[in-house]
Write a protein that holds these residues in place. Sequence first.
Motif, short mmCIF file in Angstrom:
data_model
loop_
_atom_site.label_atom_id
_atom_site.label_comp_id
_atom_site.label_asym_id
_atom_site.label_seq_id
_atom_site.Cartn_x
_atom_site.Cartn_y
_atom_site.Cartn_z
N GLN A 1 0.83 -1.21 0.00
CA GLN A 1 0.00 0.00 0.00
C GLN A 1 0.86 1.26 0.00
O GLN A 1 0.54 2.24 -0.68
N LEU A 2 1.96 1.20 0.73
CA LEU A 2 2.85 2.36 0.81
C LEU A 2 3.48 2.66 -0.55
O LEU A 2 3.65 3.82 -0.92
N SER A 3 3.79 1.62 -1.29
CA SER A 3 4.39 1.83 -2.62
C SER A 3 3.41 2.49 -3.59
O SER A 3 3.82 3.11 -4.56
N LYS A 4 2.11 2.37 -3.31
CA LYS A 4 1.09 2.94 -4.19
C LYS A 4 0.49 4.24 -3.66
O LYS A 4 -0.21 4.94 -4.40
N ALA A 5 0.74 4.55 -2.40
CA ALA A 5 0.14 5.74 -1.78
C ALA A 5 0.77 7.02 -2.33
O ALA A 5 1.99 7.11 -2.48
#
Length: 92
Positions: A52-56
């Motif tokens: 999720q962090l890589s896409k946030a």
Amino acid sequence: MAIGWGKSYEEQMEEASQRASAERIPRVPMEERVRLQRIESLKLSRSRIEDQLSKAVRPAHRQMLMRALQAIEEEAEEIAQTPSEEKNEFRP
């Protein structure tokens, strides 16, 4: 059916039961099982949050995910410091 069929079947079932009990994995204490399950859960949570962090893109969302990741790592360190028979430490 043959008269001897029941006895043969019972013997086969008994042998299968004995083989199964001989092949069983040694019992792991409940506390250790709970600890290992929690470690596995933390690994999965960490993986999900990193994804999720890589896409946030929004800073507030990224900050929230970073705090969640930090909380997971802190809990993993606490679990890793608890004594256990077998060391399966959480390693990111």
